[in-house]
Structures are given as C-alpha cells and as structure tokens.
Design a protein around this motif. Sequence first.
Motif, PDB file in Angstrom:
ATOM      1  N   VAL A  45       0.865  -1.181   0.000  1.00 45.09           N
ATOM      2  CA  VAL A  45       0.000   0.000   0.000  1.00 45.09           C
ATOM      3  C   VAL A  45       0.903   1.234   0.000  1.00 45.09           C
ATOM      4  CG1 VAL A  45      -1.724   1.319   1.296  1.00 45.09           C
ATOM      5  CG2 VAL A  45      -1.867  -1.181   1.200  1.00 45.09           C
ATOM      6  N   PHE A  46       0.611   2.177  -0.881  1.00 44.20           N
ATOM      7  CA  PHE A  46       1.391   3.411  -0.999  1.00 44.20           C
ATOM      8  C   PHE A  46       1.513   4.099   0.356  1.00 44.20           C
ATOM      9  CE2 PHE A  46       1.085   8.081  -2.286  1.00 44.20           C
ATOM     10  CZ  PHE A  46       2.449   8.217  -2.497  1.00 44.20           C
ATOM     11  N   GLU A  47       2.759   4.483   0.711  1.00 45.86           N
ATOM     12  CA  GLU A  47       3.020   5.053   2.035  1.00 45.86           C
ATOM     13  C   GLU A  47       2.437   6.447   2.218  1.00 45.86           C
ATOM     14  OE1 GLU A  47       6.788   5.696  -0.496  1.00 45.86           O
ATOM     15  OE2 GLU A  47       5.232   4.175  -0.250  1.00 45.86           O
ATOM     16  N   GLY A  48       1.960   7.079   1.140  1.00 46.15           N
ATOM     17  CA  GLY A  48       1.385   8.422   1.253  1.00 46.15           C
ATOM     18  C   GLY A  48      -0.118   8.417   1.445  1.00 46.15           C
ATOM     19  N   LYS A  49      -0.643   7.366   2.054  1.00 45.23           N
ATOM     20  CA  LYS A  49      -2.104   7.223   2.148  1.00 45.23           C
ATOM     21  C   LYS A  49      -2.767   8.276   3.028  1.00 45.23           C
ATOM     22  CE  LYS A  49      -1.829   3.731   5.817  1.00 45.23           C
ATOM     23  NZ  LYS A  49      -2.168   2.350   6.217  1.00 45.23           N
ATOM     24  N   GLU A  50      -2.015   8.877   3.953  1.00 42.53           N
ATOM     25  CA  GLU A  50      -2.603   9.889   4.840  1.00 42.53           C
ATOM     26  C   GLU A  50      -2.677  11.263   4.168  1.00 42.53           C
ATOM     27  OE1 GLU A  50      -3.929   8.997   7.608  1.00 42.53           O
ATOM     28  OE2 GLU A  50      -3.142   6.943   7.482  1.00 42.53           O
TER      29      GLU A  50
ATOM     30  N   GLU B 151      -7.320  10.428  -4.647  1.00 42.49           N
ATOM     31  CA  GLU B 151      -6.591  10.743  -5.872  1.00 42.49           C
ATOM     32  C   GLU B 151      -5.146  11.102  -5.557  1.00 42.49           C
ATOM     33  OE1 GLU B 151      -7.045  15.235  -7.256  1.00 42.49           O
ATOM     34  OE2 GLU B 151      -9.018  14.282  -7.083  1.00 42.49           O
ATOM     35  N   ILE B 152      -4.281  10.948  -6.561  1.00 47.49           N
ATOM     36  CA  ILE B 152      -2.883  11.358  -6.443  1.00 47.49           C
ATOM     37  C   ILE B 152      -2.468  12.033  -7.754  1.00 47.49           C
ATOM     38  CG2 ILE B 152      -2.253   9.543  -4.795  1.00 47.49           C
ATOM     39  CD1 ILE B 152      -0.917   8.036  -7.084  1.00 47.49           C
TER      40      ILE B 152
ATOM     41  N   ASN C  78       7.585   2.749 -16.759  1.00 46.26           N
ATOM     42  CA  ASN C  78       8.590   1.869 -17.336  1.00 46.26           C
ATOM     43  C   ASN C  78       9.872   1.833 -16.508  1.00 46.26           C
ATOM     44  OD1 ASN C  78       7.641   0.672 -19.864  1.00 46.26           O
ATOM     45  ND2 ASN C  78       7.385   2.794 -20.541  1.00 46.26           N
ATOM     46  N   SER C  79      10.641   0.804 -16.724  1.00 45.39           N
ATOM     47  CA  SER C  79      11.991   0.735 -16.173  1.00 45.39           C
ATOM     48  C   SER C  79      12.762   1.978 -16.606  1.00 45.39           C
ATOM     49  CB  SER C  79      12.675  -0.528 -16.710  1.00 45.39           C
ATOM     50  OG  SER C  79      14.024  -0.574 -16.352  1.00 45.39           O
ATOM     51  N   ASN C  80      13.433   2.612 -15.643  1.00 42.60           N
ATOM     52  CA  ASN C  80      14.283   3.790 -15.881  1.00 42.60           C
ATOM     53  C   ASN C  80      13.532   5.063 -16.255  1.00 42.60           C
ATOM     54  OD1 ASN C  80      16.605   2.351 -15.288  1.00 42.60           O
ATOM     55  ND2 ASN C  80      17.054   1.861 -17.412  1.00 42.60           N
ATOM     56  N   GLU C  81      12.218   5.110 -16.081  1.00 49.30           N
ATOM     57  CA  GLU C  81      11.498   6.363 -16.307  1.00 49.30           C
ATOM     58  C   GLU C  81      11.549   7.206 -15.040  1.00 49.30           C
ATOM     59  OE1 GLU C  81       8.094   6.489 -19.661  1.00 49.30           O
ATOM     60  OE2 GLU C  81       7.562   5.346 -17.885  1.00 49.30           O
ATOM     61  N   ILE C  82      11.929   8.454 -15.183  1.00 49.14           N
ATOM     62  CA  ILE C  82      12.015   9.355 -14.030  1.00 49.14           C
ATOM     63  C   ILE C  82      10.602   9.810 -13.672  1.00 49.14           C
ATOM     64  CG2 ILE C  82      12.873  11.586 -13.228  1.00 49.14           C
ATOM     65  CD1 ILE C  82      15.313  11.073 -15.105  1.00 49.14           C
ATOM     66  N   HIS C  83      10.219   9.610 -12.411  1.00 44.77           N
ATOM     67  CA  HIS C  83       8.854   9.933 -12.005  1.00 44.77           C
ATOM     68  C   HIS C  83       8.823  10.474 -10.573  1.00 44.77           C
ATOM     69  CE1 HIS C  83       9.670   5.731 -10.974  1.00 44.77           C
ATOM     70  NE2 HIS C  83       8.755   5.806 -10.013  1.00 44.77           N
ATOM     71  N   SER C  84       7.749  11.161 -10.259  1.00 43.00           N
ATOM     72  CA  SER C  84       7.546  11.713  -8.914  1.00 43.00           C
ATOM     73  C   SER C  84       6.054  11.693  -8.614  1.00 43.00           C
ATOM     74  CB  SER C  84       8.097  13.138  -8.816  1.00 43.00           C
ATOM     75  OG  SER C  84       7.463  13.985  -9.761  1.00 43.00           O
ATOM     76  N   ILE C  85       5.721  11.875  -7.333  1.00 49.15           N
ATOM     77  CA  ILE C  85       4.325  11.749  -6.898  1.00 49.15           C
ATOM     78  C   ILE C  85       3.992  12.843  -5.900  1.00 49.15           C
ATOM     79  CG2 ILE C  85       2.615  10.197  -5.853  1.00 49.15           C
ATOM     80  CD1 ILE C  85       5.003   8.005  -6.415  1.00 49.15           C
ATOM     81  N   ASN C  86       2.806  13.384  -6.036  1.00 48.83           N
ATOM     82  CA  ASN C  86       2.276  14.340  -5.065  1.00 48.83           C
ATOM     83  C   ASN C  86       0.924  13.816  -4.597  1.00 48.83           C
ATOM     84  OD1 ASN C  86       1.844  16.676  -3.534  1.00 48.83           O
ATOM     85  ND2 ASN C  86       0.768  17.686  -5.218  1.00 48.83           N
ATOM     86  N   ALA C  87       0.819  13.601  -3.286  1.00 52.40           N
ATOM     87  CA  ALA C  87      -0.434  13.095  -2.722  1.00 52.40           C
ATOM     88  C   ALA C  87      -0.902  14.059  -1.629  1.00 52.40           C
ATOM     89  CB  ALA C  87      -0.234  11.693  -2.162  1.00 52.40           C
ATOM     90  N   PRO C  88      -1.546  15.168  -2.007  1.00 57.74           N
ATOM     91  CA  PRO C  88      -1.962  16.154  -1.003  1.00 57.74           C
ATOM     92  C   PRO C  88      -3.126  15.674  -0.136  1.00 57.74           C
ATOM     93  CG  PRO C  88      -2.744  16.796  -3.174  1.00 57.74           C
ATOM     94  CD  PRO C  88      -1.866  15.606  -3.370  1.00 57.74           C
ATOM     95  N   LEU C  89      -3.918  14.718  -0.644  1.00 58.16           N
ATOM     96  CA  LEU C  89      -5.119  14.264   0.053  1.00 58.16           C
ATOM     97  C   LEU C  89      -5.004  12.791   0.430  1.00 58.16           C
ATOM     98  CD1 LEU C  89      -7.722  15.928  -2.343  1.00 58.16           C
ATOM     99  CD2 LEU C  89      -6.918  16.798  -0.130  1.00 58.16           C
ATOM    100  N   PRO C  90      -5.792  12.362   1.436  1.00 58.25           N
ATOM    101  CA  PRO C  90      -5.796  10.938   1.783  1.00 58.25           C
ATOM    102  C   PRO C  90      -6.186  10.090   0.572  1.00 58.25           C
ATOM    103  CG  PRO C  90      -6.888  12.212   3.482  1.00 58.25           C
ATOM    104  CD  PRO C  90      -6.638  13.157   2.348  1.00 58.25           C
TER     105      PRO C  90
END
Length: 280
Positions: A20-25, A47-48, A68-80
Amino acid sequence: MYFKHELVIPNDDLPYKLFVFEGKEGNYNVAKHWHRSIEIFLVLEGEIEFFINSTPHTLVQGEFILVNSNEIHSINAPLPNYTLVLQIPHHLLEAYRESEYVLFKTPTNNKDEAIKSLIESLYYIYSEKSYGYELELKSYFYKLLHVLITKYKLEEVDSDTLKRNKNLDKLSEIINYIKRNYKEDLTLEGVAEKFAFSPTYLSRIFQKYASINYKSYLLNVRVEFAYKELCNTEATIGEIAINNGFPDSRSFSKTFYKRYGLLPSDYRKEMKKRQKSAIH
C-alpha cells in the motif's frame, strides 16, 4: 533537487514487490527518482498526482498508471488516498524482449478493469495467505503479465529512449557500487576507471541523468548513512564521520548542516529533547 535511484527489493516471499502506498494519509510527496523495475500505481480511493518525465497525470478512484523501467517519475499526494503499488523486476519479462528493453505505453485511458481486478486480487490473496495462496498468486500474477504484454507492450522503441535507458542502466550500476562502498575513498577517477569510463563521461551522465555532480552525490549518500548512525547510536561525531567516509568531523558537520539545517551535535541534542518530551 537531484534525481534519486531507488533499489527495489521484492517482498521476502514474492518475486515482486506489492504494498500500500506510504502516502495514504495525504500531505505526502515523493521526489523525482527512477528504478529498473516496472511499476503500477492503482488508486482505489481518493486521488494522487503523478509525474512521468515531468508530464502530469491525475489519478482518481479506479485509475492506474504504468511506469517503465528507468522512467524518471515523482508523486504528489496532497489528500488521503488508498493506492496499491506493484513493482515488477524487469528480468521477469526478459522472454518477451524483442529489442534491448521491454517497454510499455502510457495508457490514454487510465481505467482497465482487468488490471484493477488482478492487482486487487493479488493484494487480497497475499494479505489473507490462506492455504495454497502461493499457487493462486502465481496464477493471478501471470494473468497480469499477459495483459501487460498483449495490451500495453510497445512494439517499437525510438533511439533516444534506448540511449536514455542504456545510460540509466549504467548509472544504476555505478550508484549501487557507491552505496556498497561509500566508506571507501571513491574518487571520480577511480570509479570511472572501474567501469571503463573516462572521468569526463562519468561526470556528464551524473549531471544529465541525476541532475547532480558526482562529488555532491557521493556526499549525499554518505550523509544519509551518517544520519542513521547519528540517530541510532551513541557514537561520537568524529567516529560517525570516519565510519561513513568523511575525512574528519568538520567535513561531516559541514555536509550535514547543508542537508539538514543543523550541526550534527545540535541535531542530536534536539532529537534527545523530543524523545524526553514524548516520554513525559
């Protein structure tokens, strides 16, 4: 901000990583990074905001994204949110590699009931672990791989993507070497020679693909390991410095201050104060 390489380690009893994604809160960000595993994020609640090579993708309930393998990515999870993450080591798909890499297209429609159902089932079966669950997991996992290969696999990969993947593969090897040997005297020239590169070339791929120079990256690795020792042991600042590849406590303190905004001695004092307050 530099791009981090993540070493994906599968679950102890699985050939892949499922969690489970650690940004769930909510109020949670994951900085730009890459890894060699293929990754699927499936949002079941909330949503994320997802970014692949800086292109934004908003995922809502029932939607997934494929990295994909080696794709540079980032995530923003402002909401639960409640999001399942599946990381698949690239070697599990080697049999379907027609070029140098198995790559997948980013879906235009982020809903796929087959993928949603299979990943939910994998997580439920793995959580319950009822008798014979290992066989059931294999069945669902191979069904998922079949969907990926038959529905999302790219038949042709452009030369720029191939070049980027080759260079990120090289950089991954070098970074893993640095993380294993960060306590040693790792000069740019010495590491370049080990991997049969020129120092100029090694410096260039660090700057281009990790957005940081070699020396700064090495110092970041050392200070991260030193931070853990500072928090979890009673070793002196001088001992921590030497244990983690710094020439002396002054060099360690300077790097630590730049990263964390406090000298290591002051950080340790603040940490102990917080611990005492928590007890009382």
